[in-house]
Each structure stands twice: as C-alpha cells, then as structure tokens.
Scaffold this motif. Structure first.
Motif, PDB file in Angstrom:
ATOM      1  N   UNK A  30      40.365  38.007  33.178  1.00 15.02           N
ATOM      2  CA  UNK A  30      40.277  37.206  31.945  1.00 15.02           C
ATOM      3  C   UNK A  30      41.639  36.762  31.425  1.00 15.02           C
ATOM      4  N   UNK A  31      42.687  37.491  31.780  1.00 22.64           N
ATOM      5  CA  UNK A  31      44.005  37.165  31.234  1.00 22.64           C
ATOM      6  C   UNK A  31      44.477  35.764  31.643  1.00 22.64           C
ATOM      7  N   UNK A  32      43.901  35.224  32.722  1.00 22.42           N
ATOM      8  CA  UNK A  32      44.318  33.898  33.186  1.00 22.42           C
ATOM      9  C   UNK A  32      43.425  32.790  32.647  1.00 22.42           C
ATOM     10  N   UNK A  33      42.426  33.163  31.846  1.00 24.31           N
ATOM     11  CA  UNK A  33      41.626  32.197  31.103  1.00 24.31           C
ATOM     12  C   UNK A  33      41.003  31.094  31.927  1.00 24.31           C
ATOM     13  N   UNK A  34      41.329  29.847  31.588  1.00 20.38           N
ATOM     14  CA  UNK A  34      40.725  28.679  32.221  1.00 20.38           C
ATOM     15  C   UNK A  34      41.433  28.244  33.501  1.00 20.38           C
ATOM     16  N   UNK A  35      42.462  28.975  33.903  1.00 20.71           N
ATOM     17  CA  UNK A  35      43.143  28.633  35.160  1.00 20.71           C
ATOM     18  C   UNK A  35      42.155  28.778  36.319  1.00 20.71           C
ATOM     19  N   UNK A  36      42.290  27.918  37.328  1.00 23.83           N
ATOM     20  CA  UNK A  36      41.378  27.947  38.472  1.00 23.83           C
ATOM     21  C   UNK A  36      41.627  29.172  39.337  1.00 23.83           C
ATOM     22  N   UNK A  37      40.568  29.910  39.621  1.00 24.44           N
ATOM     23  CA  UNK A  37      40.650  31.067  40.517  1.00 24.44           C
ATOM     24  C   UNK A  37      40.166  30.694  41.915  1.00 24.44           C
ATOM     25  N   UNK A  38      38.987  30.068  41.996  1.00 27.07           N
ATOM     26  CA  UNK A  38      38.376  29.755  43.285  1.00 27.07           C
ATOM     27  C   UNK A  38      38.030  28.278  43.357  1.00 27.07           C
ATOM     28  N   UNK A  39      38.177  27.710  44.554  1.00 24.69           N
ATOM     29  CA  UNK A  39      37.745  26.338  44.827  1.00 24.69           C
ATOM     30  C   UNK A  39      36.757  26.414  45.986  1.00 24.69           C
ATOM     31  N   UNK A  40      35.573  25.870  45.776  1.00 26.17           N
ATOM     32  CA  UNK A  40      34.516  25.966  46.763  1.00 26.17           C
ATOM     33  C   UNK A  40      34.536  24.781  47.728  1.00 26.17           C
ATOM     34  N   UNK A  41      33.743  24.871  48.781  1.00 25.38           N
ATOM     35  CA  UNK A  41      33.692  23.812  49.793  1.00 25.38           C
ATOM     36  C   UNK A  41      33.416  22.438  49.200  1.00 25.38           C
ATOM     37  N   UNK A  42      32.556  22.409  48.167  1.00 23.54           N
ATOM     38  CA  UNK A  42      32.178  21.123  47.570  1.00 23.54           C
ATOM     39  C   UNK A  42      33.178  20.637  46.531  1.00 23.54           C
ATOM     40  N   UNK A  43      34.295  21.355  46.388  1.00 27.85           N
ATOM     41  CA  UNK A  43      35.319  20.940  45.434  1.00 27.85           C
ATOM     42  C   UNK A  43      35.163  21.538  44.053  1.00 27.85           C
ATOM     43  N   UNK A  44      34.101  22.296  43.825  1.00 28.27           N
ATOM     44  CA  UNK A  44      33.877  22.906  42.512  1.00 28.27           C
ATOM     45  C   UNK A  44      34.961  23.939  42.217  1.00 28.27           C
ATOM     46  N   UNK A  45      35.460  23.941  40.981  1.00 33.89           N
ATOM     47  CA  UNK A  45      36.475  24.890  40.552  1.00 33.89           C
ATOM     48  C   UNK A  45      35.837  25.977  39.693  1.00 33.89           C
ATOM     49  N   UNK A  46      36.179  27.236  39.996  1.00 36.89           N
ATOM     50  CA  UNK A  46      35.710  28.376  39.215  1.00 36.89           C
ATOM     51  C   UNK A  46      36.921  28.988  38.513  1.00 36.89           C
ATOM     52  N   UNK A  47      36.888  29.022  37.201  1.00 38.98           N
ATOM     53  CA  UNK A  47      38.022  29.564  36.456  1.00 38.98           C
ATOM     54  C   UNK A  47      38.027  31.086  36.491  1.00 38.98           C
ATOM     55  N   UNK A  48      39.166  31.669  36.123  1.00 38.79           N
ATOM     56  CA  UNK A  48      39.261  33.122  36.064  1.00 38.79           C
ATOM     57  C   UNK A  48      38.297  33.695  35.023  1.00 38.79           C
ATOM     58  N   UNK A  49      38.166  33.021  33.882  1.00 41.23           N
ATOM     59  CA  UNK A  49      37.249  33.488  32.852  1.00 41.23           C
ATOM     60  C   UNK A  49      35.808  33.474  33.367  1.00 41.23           C
ATOM     61  N   UNK A  50      35.440  32.394  34.045  1.00 43.04           N
ATOM     62  CA  UNK A  50      34.087  32.289  34.604  1.00 43.04           C
ATOM     63  C   UNK A  50      33.862  33.319  35.694  1.00 43.04           C
TER      64      UNK A  50
END
Length: 491
Positions: A30-50
């Motif tokens: 959670x400390x990284x908030x909205x920064x992107x953690x994962x990028x999926x094959x389809x280009x979707x970005x998953x944030x650290x908070x998510x």
C-alpha cells in the motif's frame, strides 16, 4: 560536540529509513499507492493499492475453506495475476505456500501434497480446493516452500522464511542498478526461485513487473518488451542460447538498461557472445550465482569483470559471506587458489529441507549453506567454481538430481545411468536388445513430462554399464559417447 552527535544521528536515521520502509514487501504494498505494480498481457495496469486489496480479498478463501494460519497451501503457479495475488495473499496472511510447476504430473502432485500434508490446493486460475482434513500446522516462521529440482517432482523442498525472502530481495536491489521507475518482465517461471526473485525485488522497490507466459521465442514477448518499455531481462543459459539464435544484439530495445544471467554455467560459446553483446549494445550484464537454498542469489560478477573473468561467480551479494571449507574435515581454507567446498552465510539462507510434514515442524536455523560446489578464491578476491561434489545438473535454470532421475526411470521399468554437465543431460539406457524401445520412451518422457528441450539431452542405448578399474560406474566414458569429447561430466 552535541551538534556533531545530532548530525550523525540524523544521517543514520536517514540511511535507515529506506530499509525500514521496505520491510516485509508483501505487507507494505500500500505504501506505493497508485503506482503501477503489474502490467498484464492485455496492457491492463494493476496499482500497488489494488494489488494489496486483491491479495486481502483472496484471503477470504482461507476462511471459506477453513485454512488456519500456518496451515500450508500449494499453488500451481503461472506468470499471471491470479498466481501473484494468491502468492502475496499467503505471505500477508501467514499461510505457508508451496509453489508448484503447473505442468507437474498429477501422480507426483498427489504424492507431494499428501507427504507434506497440504491443506488446500490453489490452481492456476486462482481457485482453491481443500484437499486434506488434517489440522497440521507448520513452524511459525515458514513462509514458502520451493522444489530443489524444478519440474522433476523431487520430494525435497526448501523451507524459506519471510526474513529469507526480504533479505534476498533487498540484496538484489542493492547490487543491481534497480530503480523504482524500472519495468521487469517475467521471462522465467515464477515457481522457479530466480524468476520469483525478479518479482520480489521489484515489489520491494515499488517498480513495475510485466506478467506474461510468453517465452523469448514468441513475437508477443518482444511486443510487450517494447510497448511497456521493459528495462531489464533475466535469463538462464538456455534463454541466452535462444537470444543468440534471435540475434538479440540487433533488436531495437531503447529502454533496456541491463541484463542478468543465472541458473547454471554458461558454455564458452555463450560466454563469448555475452562479452561481445555487452560491448555492442553497449549494456551492463550481471552474471550471477545462486541456489534455491539461499532463496535465490549468493554471488554476482560485476559487469567490469566480464571481459576477463567471465569464468568466475564474483563476490558475495550485499549482506552475505562466501567461504571455502575442506570437504573432509570442514576446516576453513584461507589460501588463494586452493579448492574447497563453497559455503555461504547470510540472512537469505534457508531454514532447512523438508521431505515430509514432520520436518516442517522442526525448529532448526541453518546458519551456513554448503553449496555442494567446489570453488577457489583468486588473488583478486573473486570466486570461481571448479567442480561439483554432488551429482546434479542445472538445465534451463532448473536443478536436476541425477540419482532421482535414475530412480524415476527405474520405477517405470527401465535401467538407466544418468550423467552430463550443465548444458547436456546424458541418459544411458542399459539393454542388450538392439531393438529396445527404451530410448524412445525415455526421450518422450523427458520432453513431454519433464518439458526438457531436445537440444539439452541425449539418450544412448548401452549393452551394459561401463566401469572404471576401481569398480565405479564410468560416467565420463558414457558422457564421451554422447558428446564425442572429453569435457568433465557429473558423477
């Protein structure tokens, strides 16, 4: 005087804060908030908070299937979102996790989960199933179980703690030129300690990881590398053989900053290729040495040593210590250029091995890891591997225990002798029948069940076992028949 003390204290506090901030990476997403953690094959970005929310939401499965803290789960791990979420959920909620190759044959999976009293199985789609009614709970500091031998289904598992995972991720982030703006890609399986260490070290920093099951031989892999501006690539010797075939040096990859290699010794041909590659792009290349028993990494060769010392494993990672011992009396070797068993100390050394549930309850704390490799220390302080004590190989980044392979084929009714080196497994099928079907069966099994590329093994039909004058199996003679050379073979 007081001002000096205060200044020193403030400096010390500033130096400590980044380390404090990075403790328990799985629990501090959670400390990284909205920064992107994962990028999926389809280009979707998953944030650290998510990602943190998904991991905690997944934990509802533990309640649903009555899996209590310190009861073990097993995950058929792929390079996808559901596997990463399940992995992080287990780390955040004190459920030890056995990471499995999803291609592990069902019979071996069943045998392994029963022996370790696994409470629940999580498949590659993230679906949990309760597979044992046992109330067994493992030792409180156990976080992760990894196989010592890739997809061969060896019964021996390495026990790792959260401290092990954290320490190794931190060390890696310190010796590699990693930045929180970096983007790595899963060029290796996450159930393999090297591939997992890439994920862990980037999560520690708040960097990005592109999740994909595509290999370096797929055009989709390189599309992702370019689209997501991947900054580093990790590979085993087989990966770099494929990159050489692809003429990697010609690929336009403007975002790429550095390369890493581990998972086995490079051939002289690949060593020359990487030396040339580091000058042509130009790009720093880190050759690394490690074992699952040390979570992932033990030593690394800094890029400046690559031109003249590519045959070395370099120095210990930050926070670690390398030493050499006499194999017989375990005395310490301090003289340069004197071979001994390579040993390692550090916070990333495993808790121990487990082959059954009883060993998962032990309270042992291993302080020093004996690697099984023979090494020597050069006058300049670099370490170099010169041989191997035990009968094991590393192929495609996975450890293959030759005795276990022989036992596997014996259980199938075939008498075999296994030998080889880190770029070639040799299986000698012992059968006086010239029309024997054993070689074809063995070859099919290696490819279809163990997923070994045909360029990495050779199966021979032998009328009988060759022996040395002292009555020992002549492994070198078997290897020479397969390779036509005199290179040293395991055994």
């Amino acid at each position: 005087m007081i001002d000096d003390v205060l200044t020193q204290a403030q400096q010390a506090l500033q130096e400590q804060q980044p380390l404090q901030r990075r403790r328990h990476f799985a629990r501090q997403l959670e400390q990284f908030g909205d920064a992107t953690a994962l990028i999926l094959n389809d280009g979707q970005h998953i944030s650290y908070q998510t990602l943190a929310q998904l991991a905690d939401h997944f934990a509802q499965n533990f309640v649903r299937f009555d899996v209590w803290p310190h009861q073990i789960c097993a995950l058929q791990c792929r390079n996808n979102l559901t596997s990463v979420v399940a992995y992080l959920s287990c780390l955040r909620h004190q459920r030890p996790l056995l990471l499995l190759d999803p291609a592990l044959p069902v019979a071996q999976l069943d045998e392994l989960t029963k022996r370790l009293e696994i409470a629940a199985l999580i498949n590659e789609q993230g679906e949990m199933t309760r597979i044992s009614s046992s109330a067994f709970r493992a030792r409180a500091d156990l976080a992760l179980l990894l196989s010592t031998s890739g997809s061969t289904g060896s019964p021996k598992s390495v026990m790792l703690s959260q401290v092990n995972l954290q320490a190794n991720a931190l060390s890696i982030s310190q010796y590699l030129p990693m930045l929180d703006t970096d983007a790595a890609i899963t060029a290796l399986p996450l159930h393999y300690s090297y591939g997992l260490s890439v994920l862990n070290s980037h999560l520690l920093l708040g960097a990005k990881i592109v999740l994909t099951d595509y290999s370096v031989m797929n055009k989709e892999f390189w599309q992702l590398v370019n689209q997501q501006q991947v900054t580093s690539l990790a590979g085993v010797p087989f990966s770099y053989q494929m990159l050489k075939t692809l003429r990697f040096e010609r690929l336009p990859l403007p975002a790429l900053r550095y390369l890493t290699q581990a998972g086995g010794k490079l051939t002289s041909e690949l060593t020359s290729y990487l030396q040339q590659l580091s000058q042509q792009r130009p790009i720093p290349i880190y050759l690394m040495y490690g074992q699952t028993e040390a979570t992932a990494r033990i030593a690394y060769l800094a890029p400046e040593y690559l031109p003249n010392h590519a045959d070395c494993i370099g120095h210990a990672i930050p926070g670690g210590e390398l030493l050499l011992r006499e194999p017989q009396d375990r005395s310490l070797i301090e003289k340069a250029l004197t071979a001994g068993e390579l040993c390692y100390r550090g916070a990333n050394v495993m808790l121990g091995y487990a082959t059954n549930s009883a060993e998962l309850r032990t309270t042992q704390q291993l302080e020093e890891l004996a690697t099984g490799d023979l090494a020597e220390r050069l006058p300049n302080g670099l370490y170099r591997i010169v041989g191997r004590l035990n009968r094991m190989l590393k192929l495609q980044g996975k450890r293959w225990t030759l005795d276990h392979l022989e036992a596997t084929f014996s259980s199938q009714g075939f008498k075999v002798v296994c030998t080889g080196r880190d770029d070639l497994l040799v299986v000698g099928a012992i059968d006086p029948n010239a029309a024997s079907k054993a070689p074809a069966h063995i070859s099919n099994y290696l490819q279809q069940q163990l997923h070994l590329h045909p360029t990495l093994f050779k199966v021979l039909l032998l009328r009988d076992i060759p022996y040395t004058s002292s009555g020992k199996i002549h492994y070198q003679a078997i290897f020479n028949l397969a390779s036509g050379g005199n290179s040293d073979a395991a055994g």
